[in-house]
Write an enzyme that holds these catalytic residues in place. Structure first.
Site, PDB file in Angstrom:
ATOM      1  N   GLY A  15     -31.404  65.138  19.060  1.00 57.95           N
ATOM      2  CA  GLY A  15     -31.345  64.714  20.451  1.00 57.95           C
ATOM      3  C   GLY A  15     -32.054  63.404  20.757  1.00 57.95           C
ATOM      4  O   GLY A  15     -32.470  63.173  21.904  1.00 57.95           O
ATOM      5  N   ARG A  72     -10.809  78.931  18.282  1.00 55.18           N
ATOM      6  CA  ARG A  72     -11.539  77.745  18.741  1.00 55.18           C
ATOM      7  C   ARG A  72     -11.112  77.372  20.150  1.00 55.18           C
ATOM      8  O   ARG A  72     -11.920  76.919  20.957  1.00 55.18           O
ATOM      9  CB  ARG A  72     -11.253  76.544  17.806  1.00 55.18           C
ATOM     10  CG  ARG A  72     -11.946  76.549  16.485  1.00 55.18           C
ATOM     11  CD  ARG A  72     -13.448  76.320  16.595  1.00 55.18           C
ATOM     12  NE  ARG A  72     -13.828  74.974  16.904  1.00 55.18           N
ATOM     13  CZ  ARG A  72     -14.152  74.057  15.956  1.00 55.18           C
ATOM     14  NH1 ARG A  72     -14.102  74.378  14.680  1.00 55.18           N
ATOM     15  NH2 ARG A  72     -14.537  72.847  16.294  1.00 55.18           N
ATOM     16  N   ASN A 114     -17.968  59.814  23.502  1.00 53.46           N
ATOM     17  CA  ASN A 114     -18.623  60.215  22.262  1.00 53.46           C
ATOM     18  C   ASN A 114     -19.274  59.015  21.580  1.00 53.46           C
ATOM     19  O   ASN A 114     -18.696  57.917  21.534  1.00 53.46           O
ATOM     20  CB  ASN A 114     -17.602  60.840  21.304  1.00 53.46           C
ATOM     21  CG  ASN A 114     -18.197  61.174  19.945  1.00 53.46           C
ATOM     22  OD1 ASN A 114     -19.115  61.953  19.826  1.00 53.46           O
ATOM     23  ND2 ASN A 114     -17.679  60.519  18.906  1.00 53.46           N
ATOM     24  N   HIS A 116     -20.434  57.496  18.054  1.00 50.75           N
ATOM     25  CA  HIS A 116     -20.117  57.662  16.634  1.00 50.75           C
ATOM     26  C   HIS A 116     -20.791  56.554  15.833  1.00 50.75           C
ATOM     27  O   HIS A 116     -20.686  55.370  16.209  1.00 50.75           O
ATOM     28  CB  HIS A 116     -18.596  57.629  16.426  1.00 50.75           C
ATOM     29  CG  HIS A 116     -18.185  57.873  15.007  1.00 50.75           C
ATOM     30  ND1 HIS A 116     -18.482  59.042  14.340  1.00 50.75           N
ATOM     31  CD2 HIS A 116     -17.507  57.101  14.128  1.00 50.75           C
ATOM     32  CE1 HIS A 116     -18.015  58.964  13.103  1.00 50.75           C
ATOM     33  NE2 HIS A 116     -17.431  57.805  12.949  1.00 50.75           N
ATOM     34  N   ASP A 156     -12.436  60.471  16.799  1.00 55.53           N
ATOM     35  CA  ASP A 156     -13.005  59.119  16.754  1.00 55.53           C
ATOM     36  C   ASP A 156     -11.942  58.041  16.889  1.00 55.53           C
ATOM     37  O   ASP A 156     -12.087  56.939  16.349  1.00 55.53           O
ATOM     38  CB  ASP A 156     -13.801  58.926  15.458  1.00 55.53           C
ATOM     39  CG  ASP A 156     -14.929  59.924  15.357  1.00 55.53           C
ATOM     40  OD1 ASP A 156     -15.260  60.341  14.236  1.00 55.53           O
ATOM     41  OD2 ASP A 156     -15.468  60.323  16.409  1.00 55.53           O
TER      42      ASP A 156
HETATM   43  N1  LIG Z   1     -11.254  65.988  19.862  1.00 51.94           N
HETATM   44  C1  LIG Z   1     -12.384  65.352  19.515  1.00 51.94           C
HETATM   45  N2  LIG Z   1     -13.519  66.044  19.380  1.00 51.94           N
HETATM   46  C2  LIG Z   1     -14.654  65.395  19.028  1.00 51.94           C
HETATM   47  C3  LIG Z   1     -14.638  64.019  18.760  1.00 51.94           C
HETATM   48  C4  LIG Z   1     -13.406  63.303  18.925  1.00 51.94           C
HETATM   49  O1  LIG Z   1     -13.347  62.054  18.761  1.00 51.94           O
HETATM   50  N3  LIG Z   1     -12.302  64.007  19.287  1.00 51.94           N
HETATM   51  N4  LIG Z   1     -15.799  63.382  18.313  1.00 51.94           N
HETATM   52  C5  LIG Z   1     -16.739  64.317  17.728  1.00 51.94           C
HETATM   53  C6  LIG Z   1     -17.991  63.756  17.147  1.00 51.94           C
HETATM   54  N5  LIG Z   1     -17.691  63.511  15.750  1.00 51.94           N
HETATM   55  C7  LIG Z   1     -17.710  62.221  15.360  1.00 51.94           C
HETATM   56  O2  LIG Z   1     -18.057  61.300  16.130  1.00 51.94           O
HETATM   57  C8  LIG Z   1     -17.324  64.579  14.888  1.00 51.94           C
HETATM   58  C9  LIG Z   1     -18.123  65.721  14.853  1.00 51.94           C
HETATM   59  C10 LIG Z   1     -17.762  66.782  14.025  1.00 51.94           C
HETATM   60  C11 LIG Z   1     -16.626  66.720  13.249  1.00 51.94           C
HETATM   61  C12 LIG Z   1     -16.227  67.893  12.410  1.00 51.94           C
HETATM   62  O3  LIG Z   1     -15.509  67.769  11.426  1.00 51.94           O
HETATM   63  N6  LIG Z   1     -16.702  69.073  12.829  1.00 51.94           N
HETATM   64  C13 LIG Z   1     -16.342  70.350  12.130  1.00 51.94           C
HETATM   65  C14 LIG Z   1     -17.584  71.185  11.930  1.00 51.94           C
HETATM   66  C15 LIG Z   1     -18.661  70.368  11.246  1.00 51.94           C
HETATM   67  C16 LIG Z   1     -20.003  71.091  11.319  1.00 51.94           C
HETATM   68  O4  LIG Z   1     -20.112  72.082  12.074  1.00 51.94           O
HETATM   69  O5  LIG Z   1     -20.931  70.606  10.619  1.00 51.94           O
HETATM   70  C17 LIG Z   1     -15.421  71.151  13.036  1.00 51.94           C
HETATM   71  O6  LIG Z   1     -15.442  70.937  14.279  1.00 51.94           O
HETATM   72  O7  LIG Z   1     -14.732  71.999  12.467  1.00 51.94           O
HETATM   73  C18 LIG Z   1     -15.826  65.574  13.271  1.00 51.94           C
HETATM   74  C19 LIG Z   1     -16.180  64.496  14.101  1.00 51.94           C
HETATM   75  C20 LIG Z   1     -17.053  65.426  18.663  1.00 51.94           C
HETATM   76  N7  LIG Z   1     -15.814  66.105  18.938  1.00 51.94           N
HETATM   77  N1  LIG Z   2     -19.499  62.205  14.281  1.00 51.25           N
HETATM   78  C1  LIG Z   2     -20.521  62.415  15.255  1.00 51.25           C
HETATM   79  C2  LIG Z   2     -21.848  61.937  14.726  1.00 51.25           C
HETATM   80  O1  LIG Z   2     -22.038  61.757  13.532  1.00 51.25           O
HETATM   81  N2  LIG Z   2     -22.784  61.733  15.669  1.00 51.25           N
HETATM   82  C3  LIG Z   2     -24.090  61.243  15.288  1.00 51.25           C
HETATM   83  O2  LIG Z   2     -25.047  62.295  15.353  1.00 51.25           O
HETATM   84  C4  LIG Z   2     -26.336  61.692  15.518  1.00 51.25           C
HETATM   85  C5  LIG Z   2     -27.069  62.446  16.601  1.00 51.25           C
HETATM   86  O3  LIG Z   2     -28.414  62.053  16.568  1.00 51.25           O
HETATM   87  P1  LIG Z   2     -29.424  62.650  17.675  1.00 51.25           P
HETATM   88  O4  LIG Z   2     -29.249  64.158  17.670  1.00 51.25           O
HETATM   89  O5  LIG Z   2     -30.786  62.214  17.192  1.00 51.25           O
HETATM   90  O6  LIG Z   2     -29.055  62.050  18.991  1.00 51.25           O
HETATM   91  C6  LIG Z   2     -26.093  60.225  15.910  1.00 51.25           C
HETATM   92  O7  LIG Z   2     -26.330  59.376  14.810  1.00 51.25           O
HETATM   93  C7  LIG Z   2     -24.625  60.220  16.268  1.00 51.25           C
HETATM   94  O8  LIG Z   2     -23.993  58.979  16.066  1.00 51.25           O
END
Ligand SMILES: Nc1nc2c(c(=O)[nH]1)N[C@@H](CN(C=O)c1ccc(C(=O)N[C@@H](CCC(=O)O)C(=O)O)cc1)CN2
Ligand SMILES: NCC(=O)N[C@@H]1O[C@H](COP(=O)([O-])[O-])[C@@H](O)[C@H]1O
Length: 202
Positions: A15, A72, A114, A116, A156
């Site tokens: 966070g 989901r 979001n 990234h 993303d």
């Molecule tokens: N529909 C969308 N959902 C989310 C997005 C997005 O762009 N479109 N961004 C993500 C954040 N993210 C990357 O920035 C990201 C986070 C998680 C995953 C992923 O593969 N998650 C898996 C579980 C992984 C885990 O629990 O460790 C899953 O959901 O099955 C991909 C991208 C936030 N959501």
């Molecule tokens: N694909 C999504 C992803 O990788 N998000 C990344 O999780 C971290 C959260 O840090 P925080 O909990 O310290 O804010 C950040 O680096 C953010 O970009």
């Protein structure tokens, strides 16, 4: 007196980006207030950051849905219902590590953003920082960066709000590069949230 915009911030970890948003709100650098922090992970330190700031928190795990054989989409729909009760103007995914389905996104059109840790079109998904560092070590990239984008079903790939370049140096370790990335993110998340708030209809 101007009504403050209402932010819901969704996290899964430490966070530090939530903290950057909380600090910006408290210092008047963001014309908003965080009304709720959501985490899918009970141990997320960001929940403690929220509590310390006096912000309500919601722990909403996926596991009970999986164990009950529920989808989901059901999780996302129920999560959206919970979040909607707080009347958010904008929802900020700050390390939220679940892919959100239209069951959630359709409830908040053009209001989910979001953060990234990679540049547009580069390293979508998880572990983007490490993947970028390894690509640099292979000579495939000269630098990386981070972005904030609107969230669409494709991961993303939504319209970009703001980006920032993060250089990588030969003497870097993954840790030093990661630190530089996070410092850049903490600035970008506030800048991008401000831009997204300004873009909202009055
Ligand atoms: N529909 C969308 N959902 C989310 C997005 C997005 O762009 N479109 N961004 C993500 C954040 N993210 C990357 O920035 C990201 C986070 C998680 C995953 C992923 O593969 N998650 C898996 C579980 C992984 C885990 O629990 O460790 C899953 O959901 O099955 C991909 C991208 C936030 N959501
Ligand atoms: N694909 C999504 C992803 O990788 N998000 C990344 O999780 C971290 C959260 O840090 P925080 O909990 O310290 O804010 C950040 O680096 C953010 O970009």
């Amino acid at each position: 007196m101007e009504t403050k915009r209402r932010l819901v911030v969704m996290i899964s970890g430490s966070g530090t980006n939530l903290q950057a948003i909380l600090d910006a709100c408290a210092e008047g650098r963001l014309p908003a207030e965080v009304v709720l922090v959501v985490s899918n992970r009970k141990q997320a330190f960001g929940l403690q950051r929220a509590a310390r700031a006096g912000v309500p928190t919601l722990y909403f795990p996926l596991k009970p849905y999986k164990e009950a054989g529920r989808s989901r989409e059901e999780y996302d729909r129920d999560l959206a219902e919970q979040v909607a009760q707080w009347s958010p103007d904008l929802i900020v995914l700050a390390g939220w590590m679940h892919i959100l389905s239209p069951a959630f996104l359709d409830r908040f059109p053009n209001r989910v953003i979001n953060l990234h840790p990679a540049l547009p079109g580069m390293f979508p998904g998880t572990h983007a920082i490490q993947r970028a560092f390894e690509a640099y070590q292979r000579g495939e990239i000269e630098a990386s960066g981070c972005m904030v984008h609107y969230v669409i079903p494709e991961v993303d790939a939504g319209p970009v709000i703001a980006t920032a370049r993060v250089p990588i140096f030969p003497e870097d370790t993954l840790e030093t590069f990661e630190q530089r990335m996070h410092e850049t993110e903490h600035r970008l998340i506030v800048e991008a949230t401000h831009k997204a708030l300004e873009a909202l209809p009055v």
